[in-house]
Write a protein that holds these residues in place. Structure first.
Motif, mmCIF file in Angstrom:
data_model
loop_
_atom_site.group_PDB
_atom_site.id
_atom_site.type_symbol
_atom_site.label_atom_id
_atom_site.label_comp_id
_atom_site.label_asym_id
_atom_site.label_seq_id
_atom_site.Cartn_x
_atom_site.Cartn_y
_atom_site.Cartn_z
ATOM 1 N N VAL A 1 -4.476 -1.552 -7.437
ATOM 2 C CA VAL A 1 -2.516 -1.310 -8.561
ATOM 3 C C VAL A 1 -2.380 -0.155 -9.116
ATOM 4 N N ALA A 2 -1.139 1.082 -8.715
ATOM 5 C CA ALA A 2 -1.015 2.022 -9.284
ATOM 6 C C ALA A 2 -0.107 1.806 -11.109
ATOM 7 N N GLY A 3 -0.133 0.274 -11.072
ATOM 8 C CA GLY A 3 0.532 0.164 -11.966
ATOM 9 C C GLY A 3 2.362 -0.006 -11.841
ATOM 10 N N ALA A 4 2.800 -1.141 -13.072
ATOM 11 C CA ALA A 4 4.470 -1.635 -13.014
ATOM 12 C C ALA A 4 4.972 -0.299 -11.527
ATOM 13 N N ASP A 5 6.175 -1.266 -11.086
ATOM 14 C CA ASP A 5 7.338 -0.269 -10.296
ATOM 15 C C ASP A 5 7.919 0.629 -11.500
ATOM 16 N N ILE A 6 7.474 2.475 -10.831
ATOM 17 C CA ILE A 6 8.648 2.794 -11.633
ATOM 18 C C ILE A 6 9.808 2.903 -11.546
ATOM 19 N N ALA A 7 9.738 2.394 -10.452
ATOM 20 C CA ALA A 7 11.236 2.896 -9.765
ATOM 21 C C ALA A 7 11.983 0.943 -10.055
ATOM 22 N N GLU B 1 -7.362 2.051 0.559
ATOM 23 C CA GLU B 1 -8.772 2.544 0.253
ATOM 24 C C GLU B 1 -8.023 3.056 -1.340
ATOM 25 N N LYS B 2 -6.709 3.153 -1.261
ATOM 26 C CA LYS B 2 -6.466 4.189 -2.257
ATOM 27 C C LYS B 2 -6.281 3.914 -3.706
ATOM 28 N N ALA B 3 -5.551 2.835 -4.255
ATOM 29 C CA ALA B 3 -5.777 2.097 -5.196
ATOM 30 C C ALA B 3 -5.931 0.686 -5.075
ATOM 31 N N GLY C 1 -2.212 1.684 -15.926
ATOM 32 C CA GLY C 1 -1.105 0.780 -16.109
ATOM 33 C C GLY C 1 -0.710 -0.658 -16.101
ATOM 34 N N GLY C 2 -0.418 -1.099 -15.719
ATOM 35 C CA GLY C 2 -0.109 -2.368 -14.974
ATOM 36 C C GLY C 2 -1.638 -2.894 -14.301
ATOM 37 N N GLY C 3 -1.704 -1.948 -13.193
ATOM 38 C CA GLY C 3 -3.116 -2.740 -12.423
ATOM 39 C C GLY C 3 -4.450 -2.532 -13.044
ATOM 40 N N PRO D 1 0.742 -0.888 0.018
ATOM 41 C CA PRO D 1 0.247 0.678 -0.233
ATOM 42 C C PRO D 1 0.677 0.983 -0.013
ATOM 43 N N LYS D 2 1.850 2.080 0.409
ATOM 44 C CA LYS D 2 2.722 1.995 0.881
ATOM 45 C C LYS D 2 3.706 2.483 -1.114
ATOM 46 N N PHE D 3 3.690 2.552 -1.947
ATOM 47 C CA PHE D 3 3.660 2.108 -2.941
ATOM 48 C C PHE D 3 2.324 1.704 -4.277
HETATM 49 C C1 HXC Z 1 6.201 2.472 -8.397
HETATM 50 C C2 HXC Z 1 4.776 4.197 -7.397
HETATM 51 C C3 HXC Z 1 4.268 4.158 -8.720
HETATM 52 C C4 HXC Z 1 4.478 3.265 -9.497
HETATM 53 C C5 HXC Z 1 2.625 5.834 -7.027
HETATM 54 N N1 HXC Z 1 3.913 4.599 -6.802
HETATM 55 N N2 HXC Z 1 2.990 4.555 -7.919
HETATM 56 N N3 HXC Z 1 6.079 4.175 -6.908
HETATM 57 N N4 HXC Z 1 5.758 2.751 -9.479
HETATM 58 N N5 HXC Z 1 3.670 2.757 -10.579
HETATM 59 C C6 HXC Z 1 4.714 5.329 -5.150
HETATM 60 C C7 HXC Z 1 4.671 7.033 -4.935
HETATM 61 O O1 HXC Z 1 6.411 6.973 -5.820
HETATM 62 C C8 HXC Z 1 4.961 7.221 -4.167
HETATM 63 O O2 HXC Z 1 5.813 6.870 -3.237
HETATM 64 C C9 HXC Z 1 3.870 6.623 -3.456
HETATM 65 O O3 HXC Z 1 3.682 5.147 -4.611
HETATM 66 C C10 HXC Z 1 2.555 7.177 -3.129
HETATM 67 O O4 HXC Z 1 2.073 7.694 -4.339
HETATM 68 P P1 HXC Z 1 2.316 9.130 -4.697
HETATM 69 O O5 HXC Z 1 2.196 9.539 -6.259
HETATM 70 O O6 HXC Z 1 2.583 9.954 -4.006
HETATM 71 O O7 HXC Z 1 0.929 9.547 -4.833
HETATM 72 P P2 HXC Z 1 -0.688 10.513 -5.200
HETATM 73 O O8 HXC Z 1 0.341 12.196 -4.974
HETATM 74 O O9 HXC Z 1 -1.811 10.662 -4.461
HETATM 75 O O10 HXC Z 1 -0.535 10.213 -6.845
HETATM 76 C C11 HXC Z 1 -1.381 8.631 -6.882
HETATM 77 C C12 HXC Z 1 -1.267 8.208 -8.604
HETATM 78 C C13 HXC Z 1 0.619 8.442 -8.630
HETATM 79 C C14 HXC Z 1 -2.579 9.616 -9.129
HETATM 80 C C15 HXC Z 1 -1.348 7.110 -8.456
HETATM 81 O O11 HXC Z 1 1.605 7.981 -7.439
HETATM 82 C C16 HXC Z 1 0.914 8.175 -10.478
HETATM 83 O O12 HXC Z 1 0.824 9.042 -10.983
HETATM 84 N N6 HXC Z 1 1.680 6.845 -10.010
HETATM 85 C C17 HXC Z 1 1.729 6.391 -11.190
HETATM 86 C C18 HXC Z 1 1.253 6.243 -12.750
HETATM 87 C C19 HXC Z 1 1.858 5.203 -13.464
HETATM 88 O O13 HXC Z 1 1.843 6.307 -14.743
HETATM 89 N N7 HXC Z 1 1.055 3.684 -14.432
HETATM 90 C C20 HXC Z 1 2.650 3.131 -15.008
HETATM 91 C C21 HXC Z 1 3.602 2.616 -14.675
HETATM 92 S S1 HXC Z 1 4.007 1.905 -16.229
HETATM 93 P P3 HXC Z 1 6.926 7.897 -2.644
HETATM 94 O O14 HXC Z 1 7.894 7.102 -1.569
HETATM 95 O O15 HXC Z 1 7.658 9.310 -2.619
HETATM 96 O O16 HXC Z 1 5.890 7.621 -1.009
HETATM 97 C C22 HXC Z 1 3.166 0.433 -15.993
HETATM 98 C C23 HXC Z 1 3.667 -1.074 -17.068
HETATM 99 C C24 HXC Z 1 3.051 -2.278 -17.343
HETATM 100 O O17 HXC Z 1 2.296 -0.020 -15.186
HETATM 101 C C25 HXC Z 1 3.505 -2.409 -18.702
HETATM 102 C C26 HXC Z 1 5.326 -2.970 -17.858
HETATM 103 C C27 HXC Z 1 5.527 -4.194 -18.456
#
Ligand code: HXC
Length: 257
Positions: free
Chosen positions: A60-66, A56-58, A107-109, A19-21
């Motif tokens: 899955v917000a996607g694959a891990d971008i880091a 509650e917040k997500a 994304g991946g979610g 949930p933290k990510f």
């Molecule tokens: C790694 C993520 C992450 C992700 C969120 N986090 N999404 N880390 N990968 N996909 C982390 C944030 O860095 C942050 O860490 C913590 O989770 C909370 O997120 P916040 O951004 O602070 O929250 P908020 O401001 O409310 O914004 C929510 C959000 C945003 C709009 C969902 O987090 C966001 O845009 N996330 C990325 C969404 C995305 O682009 N997904 C697609 C990924 S590409 P810290 O350490 O700062 O607290 C993909 C490709 C799939 O999925 C195929 C692969 C082969």
């Protein structure tokens, strides 16, 4: 653990638990998800599966971008291929899978939700495929499953703009099956899972196979597949159980045999 896995009665519940990510999918989560699917496949007591996200917040917000940031071409292909294999395994599981989606499914979610058979969404959900905003594209099947689910035009709009859509729009385009209050999502998924679990497991399983495989065949072959599967069910105990119970005006209790 990055995945919680519990079985309640005949329902397996998989919870993506980072949930933290916002439950972002890294290699570890994908592997644990894969293991959970294997366990479920082998567990004859499980008749339906729910996939959800912790918090509650997500969903899955996607694959891990880091994790993805420094990948080279080969590593990226491997990551995409790993996710694809696991999502296909989930999609082809012989048991029905319901995604219970709250919050962000990006994304991946969104791709994970689409690899499930049925999607139940909370009223505050946000779906999207934001990959092009990161300089990449979908890699866990999004370009294919989204187009099949909502049509090429609507899929391309979401895939090209990267814009998020709300629950109402997701419902309107058929990306989700139904929308309920966010506090009700898991309960609603459980209700539907129980309903399905009370039916003949092989009937449900063969139906899933007919729909999934039939979509990749021309109509004539797909109809033959249905004929074959329909016939095969007449060698099962549950066909006798179901029809006898109906004619004796009782509720059928299915064994899955
Ligand atoms: C790694 C993520 C992450 C992700 C969120 N986090 N999404 N880390 N990968 N996909 C982390 C944030 O860095 C942050 O860490 C913590 O989770 C909370 O997120 P916040 O951004 O602070 O929250 P908020 O401001 O409310 O914004 C929510 C959000 C945003 C709009 C969902 O987090 C966001 O845009 N996330 C990325 C969404 C995305 O682009 N997904 C697609 C990924 S590409 P810290 O350490 O700062 O607290 C993909 C490709 C799939 O999925 C195929 C692969 C082969």
């Amino acid at each position: 653990n990055s995945i919680n896995y519990v079985v309640e009665e005949n329902i397996a519940i998989i919870t993506i638990n980072r949930p933290k990510f916002l439950n972002a999918l890294n290699t570890e989560v994908l592997k644990e998800l894969s293991d959970a699917v294997d366990i479920i496949a082998a567990d004859t007591a499980v008749r339906a599966v729910i996939v959800t996200g912790a918090g509650e917040k997500a969903f899955v917000a996607g694959a891990d971008i880091a994790e993805m940031q420094n990948k080279d071409v080969l590593e990226a292909r491997e990551f995409s291929s790993l996710g694809n294999k696991i999502f296909s395994k989930l999609e082809n599981l012989t048991k029905p899978v319901i995604a219970a989606v709250n919050g962000f499914a990006l994304g991946g979610g969104c791709e994970l939700a689409m690899a499930c058979d049925i999607r139940i969404a909370g009223n505050k959900v946000k779906f999207g495929q934001p990959e092009v905003g990161l300089g990449i594209m979908t890699g866990f099947g999004g370009s294919q499953r989204l187009a099949r689910l909502v049509g090429a035009g609507r899929a391309k709009e979401l895939l090209f703009t990267g814009e998020m859509i709300n629950a109402e729009r997701a419902n309107e385009i058929g990306l989700v099956n139904r929308v309920v209050d966010s506090s009700e999502v898991l309960e609603e998924a459980k209700r539907m899972a129980q309903m399905i679990a009370s039916k003949a497991p092989l009937g449900v399983s063969f139906t899933k196979k007919a729909v999934n495989e039939g979509l990749n065949l021309d109509l004539e072959r797909a109809l033959s597949l249905e004929v074959e599967l329909f016939g095969a069910l007449f060698s099962t105990k549950d066909q006798t159980v179901g029809m006898t119970a109906f004619l004796e005006k009782r509720q059928a209790v299915f064994s899955g045999e």
